[in-house]
Design an enzyme around this catalytic site. Sequence first.
Site, PDB file in Angstrom:
ATOM      1  CG  ASP A 108     -16.485 -44.620  11.791  1.00 42.11           C
ATOM      2  OD1 ASP A 108     -16.864 -44.051  12.826  1.00 42.11           O
ATOM      3  OD2 ASP A 108     -16.642 -45.850  11.580  1.00 42.11           O
ATOM      4  CD  GLU A 120     -17.564 -40.897  17.108  1.00 44.05           C
ATOM      5  OE1 GLU A 120     -18.576 -40.981  17.826  1.00 44.05           O
ATOM      6  OE2 GLU A 120     -17.263 -41.758  16.258  1.00 44.05           O
ATOM      7  CB  CYS A 151     -30.373 -41.839   7.586  1.00 46.13           C
ATOM      8  SG  CYS A 151     -30.494 -42.091   5.795  1.00 46.13           S
ATOM      9  CB  CYS A 154     -33.615 -39.064   4.785  1.00 51.49           C
ATOM     10  SG  CYS A 154     -33.624 -40.483   5.918  1.00 51.49           S
ATOM     11  CB  CYS A 171     -34.314 -41.964   2.203  1.00 55.63           C
ATOM     12  SG  CYS A 171     -32.886 -42.602   3.124  1.00 55.63           S
ATOM     13  CG  ASP A 199     -17.438 -49.295   9.837  1.00 55.78           C
ATOM     14  OD1 ASP A 199     -17.998 -49.081  10.930  1.00 55.78           O
ATOM     15  OD2 ASP A 199     -16.840 -50.351   9.572  1.00 55.78           O
TER      16      ASP A 199
END
Length: 312
Positions: free
Chosen positions: A96, A180, A233, A236, A255, A262
């Site tokens: 990232d 990305e 997330c 979860c 959760c 990051d």
Amino acid sequence: MAFRGKRSRFPRFKSKRRSRASAEYTRSAFRYADGRLVLAKMTEPLDIVWSRPLPADVVPSTVTVSRDSAGRWFVSLLCEDTPAPMPVTTKAVGIDAGLMALVALSTGERVTNPRHERRDRERLVRAQRSLARKEKGSKNRAKARVRVARIHARIADRRRDHLHKLTTRLVRENQTLVIEDLTVRNMLKNHKLARAINDVAWRELRTMMEYKTAWYGRELITVDRWFPSTRLCSACGALAETMPLNVREWTGGNCGTTHDRDENAALNLLAAGLAVTAWGTDARPQRESSSRSGRSVLKQEAPPATVGIPSP
């Protein structure tokens, strides 16, 4: 000529000041042997400080001599060489890119942003102000322009060196790298962050990873730009409504897991990349706009992007 045949526009000639001055020599216009290069109409070899030796038993086909805006001379030799693939490994990493940290990895490692331009900003400002006060066309203005160019070259060299070392290490240690697809051109329209985005050089970072993974037999996966890696997330799969830039840590809604912004994004990118590897390009997440609620909804034709994310 293409211009006279109306197949192209009016030719644009090189500028002695703004463009990189260069000359290209074909095979008959130079002699190269034992690390000594002699160009046409020269009796002595060039005094060259080599950055690295040429591959053994390789004869250059073209030599390009160039001079940058800082007045430095470079010699580039074109030759055919095939890099040897690196040993196969099973490691994969999500990457990232950011501004606070240059990159955050799914392994938990954070590479600090060196901020090369900021370190030399004061020197650059003084040199640019001195240039602005010089009379146009004068010799002193030409000297001041070279001083500004040298500072820019120093910044660019340090940035390129750091990116080369980082990308080479990532490619050497991992078989699969997931990044990305950032739209840097659109991000530069934010004038509050444009200077920092230019300094971090995301486009150059990606370019280096692209050709190095191709060289050494690695795999580079690019996740769709609409994939909400920051708001999702990794434990979860809950999707946060918003995620402003000033929020560096947040807690999953279902959760209760506290995430570093990051690192969580890097974990989600890794999972999305592994899904693409396992299920093909159909596993790429897409964004679908809802006219009723105005919220972005994830649509998946394959397993959700959270598949493969290790739980904390």
